[in-house]
Motif scaffolding. Structure first.
Motif, short mmCIF file in Angstrom:
data_model
loop_
_atom_site.label_atom_id
_atom_site.label_comp_id
_atom_site.label_asym_id
_atom_site.label_seq_id
_atom_site.Cartn_x
_atom_site.Cartn_y
_atom_site.Cartn_z
N VAL A 115 0.82 -1.21 0.00
CA VAL A 115 0.00 0.00 0.00
C VAL A 115 0.86 1.27 0.00
CG1 VAL A 115 -2.09 -0.97 1.04
CG2 VAL A 115 -0.21 -0.23 2.51
N ALA A 116 2.11 1.14 0.36
CA ALA A 116 2.97 2.33 0.45
C ALA A 116 4.41 1.92 0.19
CB ALA A 116 2.84 2.94 1.85
N PRO A 117 5.29 2.89 -0.07
CA PRO A 117 6.70 2.54 -0.25
C PRO A 117 7.26 1.94 1.03
CG PRO A 117 6.31 4.85 -0.86
CD PRO A 117 5.07 4.34 -0.20
N GLY A 118 8.23 1.07 0.89
CA GLY A 118 8.79 0.45 2.09
C GLY A 118 10.15 -0.15 1.81
N GLY A 119 10.87 -0.40 2.87
CA GLY A 119 12.24 -0.88 2.75
C GLY A 119 12.38 -2.31 2.26
N ASP A 120 11.24 -3.04 2.12
CA ASP A 120 11.36 -4.41 1.62
C ASP A 120 11.47 -4.45 0.09
OD1 ASP A 120 8.84 -3.43 1.35
OD2 ASP A 120 7.79 -5.26 1.96
N ARG A 121 11.32 -3.28 -0.54
CA ARG A 121 11.49 -3.20 -2.00
C ARG A 121 12.54 -2.15 -2.32
NH1 ARG A 121 6.03 -1.23 -1.88
NH2 ARG A 121 6.38 -1.61 0.33
N GLY A 122 13.69 -2.58 -2.78
CA GLY A 122 14.75 -1.63 -3.15
C GLY A 122 14.50 -1.09 -4.54
N ILE B 62 12.98 -7.65 -2.94
CA ILE B 62 12.98 -7.52 -4.40
C ILE B 62 13.65 -6.22 -4.79
CG2 ILE B 62 10.67 -6.46 -4.39
CD1 ILE B 62 10.18 -7.84 -7.10
N LEU B 63 14.30 -6.25 -5.94
CA LEU B 63 14.96 -5.06 -6.46
C LEU B 63 14.16 -4.57 -7.66
CD1 LEU B 63 17.55 -3.66 -5.57
CD2 LEU B 63 18.80 -5.03 -7.23
N LEU B 64 13.73 -3.32 -7.61
CA LEU B 64 12.96 -2.74 -8.71
C LEU B 64 13.85 -1.76 -9.45
CD1 LEU B 64 9.76 -1.95 -6.60
CD2 LEU B 64 10.16 -3.97 -8.03
N MET B 65 14.05 -2.00 -10.74
CA MET B 65 14.99 -1.16 -11.48
C MET B 65 14.29 -0.52 -12.67
SD MET B 65 18.29 -3.70 -11.20
CE MET B 65 19.50 -2.41 -11.29
N ASP B 66 14.18 0.80 -12.63
CA ASP B 66 13.42 1.54 -13.63
C ASP B 66 14.36 2.14 -14.67
OD1 ASP B 66 11.53 2.86 -15.03
OD2 ASP B 66 10.98 4.27 -13.46
N THR C 283 23.74 -12.77 -5.31
CA THR C 283 22.79 -12.49 -4.24
C THR C 283 21.49 -13.27 -4.40
OG1 THR C 283 21.81 -10.65 -5.45
CG2 THR C 283 23.64 -10.14 -3.97
N GLY C 284 21.19 -13.69 -5.63
CA GLY C 284 19.94 -14.41 -5.86
C GLY C 284 18.70 -13.58 -5.59
N LYS C 285 18.83 -12.29 -5.74
CA LYS C 285 17.67 -11.42 -5.53
C LYS C 285 16.65 -11.61 -6.64
CE LYS C 285 18.66 -8.80 -2.02
NZ LYS C 285 18.16 -9.55 -0.89
N GLN C 286 15.37 -11.41 -6.29
CA GLN C 286 14.40 -11.30 -7.38
C GLN C 286 14.41 -9.85 -7.84
OE1 GLN C 286 10.36 -12.11 -6.04
NE2 GLN C 286 11.03 -11.98 -3.92
N ILE C 287 14.36 -9.71 -9.16
CA ILE C 287 14.52 -8.38 -9.73
C ILE C 287 13.41 -8.13 -10.74
CG2 ILE C 287 16.03 -6.92 -11.15
CD1 ILE C 287 18.43 -8.43 -10.00
N LEU C 288 12.84 -6.91 -10.68
CA LEU C 288 12.01 -6.46 -11.79
C LEU C 288 12.77 -5.35 -12.49
CD1 LEU C 288 9.31 -6.32 -13.40
CD2 LEU C 288 8.64 -4.50 -11.84
N PHE C 289 13.00 -5.53 -13.76
CA PHE C 289 13.84 -4.61 -14.51
C PHE C 289 13.02 -4.03 -15.66
CE2 PHE C 289 17.09 -3.23 -17.41
CZ PHE C 289 18.23 -3.00 -16.65
N ILE C 290 13.01 -2.71 -15.77
CA ILE C 290 12.25 -2.05 -16.83
C ILE C 290 13.24 -1.54 -17.87
CG2 ILE C 290 10.69 -0.15 -17.36
CD1 ILE C 290 9.46 -2.13 -15.44
#
Lengths: 264, 282
Positions: free
Chosen positions: A71-78, A154-158, A183-190
């Motif tokens: 619902v809001a920005p948070g530290g669990d999503r970089g 998760i890492l979000l990369m715009d 690191t085996g992070k899950q990543i969403l990459f745009i």
């Protein structure tokens, strides 16, 4: 696991016609996967990322991360932004340590952790520099280290490499592949680059504009080879790579009417 | 943290480091400094010559020597109820009080106005209304309300320093890039942390600019107010001297004010250099 279910984002426009930036998008991002969203500008890929980051509210649907609704920005999503957002008044080390500082981690510990991350992105010697003395590519590395510092789920990369020259960009792709492998992070990459999408993605989702939706998805694993070899040449000349590139290109460039029917 | 364990084999360090660019405009300011110095020397020489050859009556243009003598006399024996130091301190005290009010009320209120729609809505109306008025136009009213003493002058000066500082703080908050705020939020910043670690430092350059404007506005209002209604201060000394056509004392007053203004400007430059060396860099 990040779950996106029927996510829609609608903006009111000045002419009264609502803009459907995101139209009933569903997508799962599994742990240790890199999902790359590719498409022309206006296809909603950045809107999707902003909604996951919590910067934008959904008009419909839900996004959950490990069962928790976002619902809001948070530290669990970089988040790594296209334009670097480093603080000019803090040196590189303190920039990386910012998220840890917000969490109340002691100065000694956050500096130690941040130094290890700077090493990971190859900037160990630049810890004491102010960010404005770094090149664009180096600043993005700091941005990646900063996003990783709090160990997000998760890492979000715009479009993080969109503003870099093509040589730096290649180095950064290599860096990301190696960071991901370690690191085996899950990543969403745009991205709007099909080559970048295929090089980095374990899953590639192709998006189309007006309304923004996912028109196709492909699985790939060039990124594993890339992370190992660090050599982009053989990957990009692989027959399967070329075939996929052509397929995605034709999807993106399809006239709007024809695309409607192809939705998965 | 899994990262830490794995990070031993790390990505090769960056080698293509950008040469630290030389401090911008250093060379430009160095090259104009000499020119400015020569110009200043030329003006003073011209003054000497004009006095020496009697191009103007001493009544209009006293000689540098006369001004220097008068400077010593005013410093030692005083003029118009006080020594030069008394007058200078009186003026400085007023402007310091006014800047104090401007800073301690203007900055917090401006920040709040930048952060909160309600605060902005309530306070922007009265501030906009009075800020448009020339301070000397409402000085008579302040004197009627508060008397001829220090209070009316300090209130007048505070009003003239408060508005630019308040506006600047508000503009500073508004100028914070939304990406910077989003980045901090996604790093887990609380509202308070967001304010202290992002908004306040981001607004600092604007606030310092506002402070510079406030000092300028305060100084001109100060002297003008002292010319009209005061029993001490540099403006009062100048006005008293002018009434007796003591042009040399007028010059002494003007020189002191010029030095003060220069000191304020240099002080602000130093402060900017210390506090926001990064201004405009990223």
């Amino acid at each position: 696991m990040l779950r996106i279910r029927d996510a829609s984002v609608t903006f009111p426009a000045s002419d009264g016609q609502d803009v459907h930036a995101l139209d009933h998008v569903s997508l799962d991002i599994a742990p240790a996967s890199i999902v790359v969203a590719v498409g022309a500008s206006g296809c909603g890929k950045s809107t999707l990322l902003n909604a996951i980051a919590g910067f934008l509210p959904l008009s419909e649907g839900t996004i959950t991360l490990d069962g928790q609704e976002i619902v809001a920005p948070g530290g669990d999503r970089g988040v790594v932004f296209q334009k670097d957002t480093l603080l000019p008044w803090a040196n590189v080390l303190d920039n990386v340590a910012l998220g840890l500082k917000y969490r109340g981690v002691s100065r000694g510990e956050r500096h130690e952790r941040s130094r290890r991350l700077l090493e990971l992105v190859g900037l160990a010697d630049f810890a004491e520099k102010p960010p404005y003395e770094l090149s664009g590519g180096m600043r993005q590395r700091v941005g990646i280290a900063r996003a990783l510092a709090t160990d997000p789920k998760i890492l979000l990369m715009d479009e993080p490499f969109g503003a870099l020259d093509s040589l730096t960009r290649e180095t950064m792709q290599q860096l990301l592949a190696s960071v991901w492998a370690k690191t085996g992070k899950q990543i969403l990459f745009i991205t709007h680059s099909i080559e970048e999408a295929l090089t980095l993605g374990t899953t590639i989702v192709v998006m189309s504009p007006r309304p923004g939706r996912i028109v196709a998805r492909f699985d790939a694993d060039f990124v594993r080879d890339f992370a190992e070899s660090g050599d982009i040449g053989p990957i990009q000349s692989h027959p399967r790579f070329i075939e996929l590139r052509q397929e995605i290109r034709s999807l993106i460039h399809q006239p709007e009417g024809a695309r409607r029917g192809t939705l998965q | 943290m899994t990262l830490a364990a794995n990070s031993r084999t790390s990505f090769p360090p960056a080698t293509a480091q950008r040469r630290p660019s030389p401090p911008p405009r250093r060379s430009a300011s160095a090259s104009t400094f000499g020119i400015s110095l020569v110009t200043l020397a030329g003006l003073i020489a011209l003054w000497f010559l004009a006095a020496r050859f009697g191009w103007a009556s001493p009544l209009f243009l006293p000689s540098p020597a006369d001004v220097l003598t008068q400077f010593n006399a005013v410093a030692a024996d005083g003029y118009a109820n006080g020594t030069l130091l008394d007058h200078t301190l009186a003026s400085l005290g007023r402007i310091a009080a006014a800047l104090g009010v401007g800073i301690f009320v203007g900055i917090p209120l401006g920040l709040l106005m930048g952060l909160n729609r309600w605060v902005k809505g309530i306070f922007s109306v009265p501030i906009d209304l009075y800020w448009g008025l020339p301070p000397l136009a409402y000085l008579p009213l302040l004197i009627i309300w508060l008397g001829i003493g220090e209070t009316s002058k300090i209130v007048l000066l505070s009003l003239s320093t408060f508005a630019p500082i308040c506006f600047a703080a508000q503009a500073g908050v508004r100028s914070v890039a939304v990406e910077r705020i989003n980045a901090a939020l996604s790093l887990g910043a609380s509202r308070l942390q967001l304010f202290t670690s992002i908004i306040l430092p981001s607004a600092l350059p604007e606030i310092l600019t506002g402070l510079k404007i406030a000092i300028g506005a305060g100084l001109s209002t100060l002297v003008a107010a002292e010319l009209i209604a005061a029993q001490s201060g540099l403006g009062y000394m100048i006005m008293s001297a002018a009434n007796f056509l003591a042009t040399d004392v007028v010059f002494v007053g003007l020189i002191v004010i010029a030095v003060l203004a220069f000191a304020f400007t240099s002080g602000m430059r130093w402060l900017e250099h210390r506090l926001i060396p990064w201004k405009g860099k990223l």
